[in-house]
Design a protein around this motif. Structure first.
Motif, PDB file in Angstrom:
ATOM      1  N   THR A 173       0.866  -1.152  -0.318  1.00  0.00           N
ATOM      2  CA  THR A 173      -0.311  -0.235  -0.337  1.00  0.00           C
ATOM      3  C   THR A 173       0.949   0.920   0.421  1.00  0.00           C
ATOM      4  O   THR A 173       2.220   0.968   0.208  1.00  0.00           O
ATOM      5  N   PHE A 174       0.127   2.057   0.251  1.00  0.00           N
ATOM      6  CA  PHE A 174       1.221   3.585   0.084  1.00  0.00           C
ATOM      7  C   PHE A 174       0.651   4.050   1.647  1.00  0.00           C
ATOM      8  O   PHE A 174       0.185   3.791   2.291  1.00  0.00           O
ATOM      9  N   ASP A 175       1.667   5.542   1.725  1.00  0.00           N
ATOM     10  CA  ASP A 175       1.309   6.104   3.322  1.00  0.00           C
ATOM     11  C   ASP A 175       0.946   7.517   3.127  1.00  0.00           C
ATOM     12  O   ASP A 175       2.081   8.101   3.093  1.00  0.00           O
ATOM     13  N   HIS A 176      -0.314   7.783   2.361  1.00  0.00           N
ATOM     14  CA  HIS A 176      -0.854   9.000   2.732  1.00  0.00           C
ATOM     15  C   HIS A 176      -2.288   9.797   2.932  1.00  0.00           C
ATOM     16  O   HIS A 176      -2.929   8.311   3.388  1.00  0.00           O
ATOM     17  N   TRP A 231      -1.300   2.177   7.315  1.00  0.00           N
ATOM     18  CA  TRP A 231      -0.848   1.372   8.233  1.00  0.00           C
ATOM     19  C   TRP A 231      -1.883   0.040   8.774  1.00  0.00           C
ATOM     20  O   TRP A 231      -1.403  -1.030   8.976  1.00  0.00           O
ATOM     21  N   VAL A 232      -2.766   1.197   9.490  1.00  0.00           N
ATOM     22  CA  VAL A 232      -4.156  -0.084   9.535  1.00  0.00           C
ATOM     23  C   VAL A 232      -5.015  -0.544   8.508  1.00  0.00           C
ATOM     24  O   VAL A 232      -5.279  -2.405   8.505  1.00  0.00           O
ATOM     25  N   THR A 233      -4.650   0.213   7.681  1.00  0.00           N
ATOM     26  CA  THR A 233      -5.143  -0.824   6.366  1.00  0.00           C
ATOM     27  C   THR A 233      -4.681  -2.203   5.682  1.00  0.00           C
ATOM     28  O   THR A 233      -5.025  -3.523   5.751  1.00  0.00           O
ATOM     29  N   LEU A 234      -3.137  -2.253   5.815  1.00  0.00           N
ATOM     30  CA  LEU A 234      -2.019  -3.473   5.868  1.00  0.00           C
ATOM     31  C   LEU A 234      -1.929  -4.575   6.516  1.00  0.00           C
ATOM     32  O   LEU A 234      -1.914  -5.400   7.196  1.00  0.00           O
ATOM     33  N   THR A 235      -2.562  -3.896   7.781  1.00  0.00           N
ATOM     34  CA  THR A 235      -2.505  -4.793   9.462  1.00  0.00           C
ATOM     35  C   THR A 235      -3.508  -5.284   9.316  1.00  0.00           C
ATOM     36  O   THR A 235      -3.536  -6.734   8.755  1.00  0.00           O
ATOM     37  N   ALA A 236      -4.609  -5.089   7.646  1.00  0.00           N
ATOM     38  CA  ALA A 236      -5.833  -5.436   7.559  1.00  0.00           C
ATOM     39  C   ALA A 236      -5.829  -6.606   6.890  1.00  0.00           C
ATOM     40  O   ALA A 236      -6.468  -7.456   7.106  1.00  0.00           O
ATOM     41  N   SER A 292       7.095  -3.957  14.665  1.00  0.00           N
ATOM     42  CA  SER A 292       7.277  -4.848  15.310  1.00  0.00           C
ATOM     43  C   SER A 292       5.831  -5.605  15.784  1.00  0.00           C
ATOM     44  O   SER A 292       5.778  -6.965  15.593  1.00  0.00           O
ATOM     45  N   ALA A 293       5.008  -5.234  16.101  1.00  0.00           N
ATOM     46  CA  ALA A 293       3.133  -5.458  16.239  1.00  0.00           C
ATOM     47  C   ALA A 293       2.792  -6.219  14.884  1.00  0.00           C
ATOM     48  O   ALA A 293       2.442  -7.478  15.466  1.00  0.00           O
ATOM     49  N   LEU A 294       3.376  -5.540  13.637  1.00  0.00           N
ATOM     50  CA  LEU A 294       2.913  -6.545  12.500  1.00  0.00           C
ATOM     51  C   LEU A 294       3.713  -7.290  11.907  1.00  0.00           C
ATOM     52  O   LEU A 294       3.179  -8.292  10.998  1.00  0.00           O
ATOM     53  N   ASP A 295       4.607  -7.710  12.864  1.00  0.00           N
ATOM     54  CA  ASP A 295       5.546  -8.417  12.001  1.00  0.00           C
ATOM     55  C   ASP A 295       4.942 -10.129  12.831  1.00  0.00           C
ATOM     56  O   ASP A 295       5.106 -10.630  12.065  1.00  0.00           O
ATOM     57  N   ILE A 296       5.279  -9.680  14.172  1.00  0.00           N
ATOM     58  CA  ILE A 296       4.118 -10.719  14.842  1.00  0.00           C
ATOM     59  C   ILE A 296       3.131 -10.591  14.485  1.00  0.00           C
ATOM     60  O   ILE A 296       3.092 -12.307  13.783  1.00  0.00           O
ATOM     61  N   VAL A 297       2.071 -10.396  13.867  1.00  0.00           N
ATOM     62  CA  VAL A 297       0.599 -10.736  14.022  1.00  0.00           C
ATOM     63  C   VAL A 297       0.897 -11.085  12.273  1.00  0.00           C
ATOM     64  O   VAL A 297      -0.307 -12.232  11.597  1.00  0.00           O
ATOM     65  N   SER A 298       1.658 -11.123  10.891  1.00  0.00           N
ATOM     66  CA  SER A 298       1.468 -11.364   9.709  1.00  0.00           C
ATOM     67  C   SER A 298       2.665 -12.466  10.077  1.00  0.00           C
ATOM     68  O   SER A 298       2.746 -13.401   8.915  1.00  0.00           O
ATOM     69  N   ASN A 299       3.436 -13.573  10.918  1.00  0.00           N
ATOM     70  CA  ASN A 299       4.204 -13.794  11.026  1.00  0.00           C
ATOM     71  C   ASN A 299       4.949 -14.060  10.262  1.00  0.00           C
ATOM     72  O   ASN A 299       5.740 -14.687   9.298  1.00  0.00           O
TER      73      ASN A 299
END
Length: 279
Positions: free
Chosen positions: A35-38, A54-59, A89-96
């Protein structure tokens, strides 16, 4: 050469983006999604809709199983690097362990000014960015971080738990500035993203990056090279793939196809078939 896709979260809907990513997760030729960050749409009507990256990427990470995921790239001035380190770090964890950490110095004056987020001069942006790279890499890999800079000051700062990728998720720096961006890339990044352009332009920037690596004694082969390749609104798949292959002849490792909004998963199979035929 490998292949990926990018869906800018602008002028689209969540359901359409989700459909693209879930379909792409089943198509092996695509190794990653971005995605992008705007906060405002770019290169189009700035008053249009734009989902936060970032919220979109996490979902999207939770909605997929295989694709590596990243924001291409995060404007460092939007978030303090300590906050961003915790997010990463959190997203690396939740994305395995599927996160690619894309970062840049920031450039969008319109949204920064509207929100009162200080962007600063070109020099200030890159001075701040260089400090942020040091802070980020330390927080992502060290037990504690103490840092005294002009823009950031940390004292025995912690970031726990850290993600599964060690020493930290691959850092992708986007941009083509030869004096600062590529020098900082040589020092901190595992991945460089060329915004886009001709194979000749890419080759020149590639050589500048290699020279910066030589200056600090680093092997440039340690840095993956990617570039945006635009799939036009006419959906000329063969043209996009030809452009990617031309960059590949100059050493490109990863072609990231920038999909036009509104997003539709129907574009993925024809694009994948065009890639397969050409390679």
């Amino acid at each position: 050469m490998r292949f990926a896709f990018k869906t800018s979260p602008q002028n689209t809907t969540w359901s359409d983006m989700l459909a693209v990513w879930q379909a792409a997760d089943e198509i092996e030729v695509f190794e990653s999604g971005w995605t992008f960050d705007h906060f405002y749409p770019i290169f189009s009507d700035p008053t249009g809709p734009c989902l936060e990256g970032w919220v979109t990427l996490t979902a999207l990470a939770q909605a997929t199983k295989r694709l590596r995921v990243g924001v291409l790239v995060t404007g460092i001035h939007y978030r303090h690097p300590a906050v961003l380190a915790n997010m990463a770090s959190a997203l690396d964890i939740v994305s395995n362990g599927r996160l690619e950490l894309g970062i840049g110095a920031g450039w969008n004056e319109e949204e920064s000014g509207a929100y009162g987020i200080e962007l600063g001069s070109i020099k200030e942006r890159f001075d701040r960015f260089e400090e942020a790279c040091e802070v980020l890499t330390s927080l992502l890999s060290q037990e504690t971080t103490t840092f005294q800079g002009k823009y950031y000051q940390l004292t025995d700062a912690r970031n726990e738990p850290k993600g599964p990728q060690q020493p930290h998720p691959p850092i992708c720096i986007g941009g083509s500035g030869e004096k600062r961006t590529l020098r900082i890339t040589a020092k901190y990044a595992q991945h460089w993203n060329f915004v886009g352009g001709t194979p000749e332009e890419f080759a020149r920037k590639r050589d500048v990056l290699a020279a910066h690596c030589a200056d600090i004694g680093r092997d440039p082969k340690e840095i993956m090279l990617s570039a945006h390749v635009r799939l036009d609104e006419e959906l000329d798949y063969a043209k996009a793939v030809d452009e990617a292959l031309a960059l590949g002849e100059q050493g490109l490792d990863l072609a990231i196809f920038y999909l036009p909004p509104p997003h539709d998963p129907a574009v993925l199979e024809p694009l994948a078939k065009a890639i397969t035929r050409a390679t």
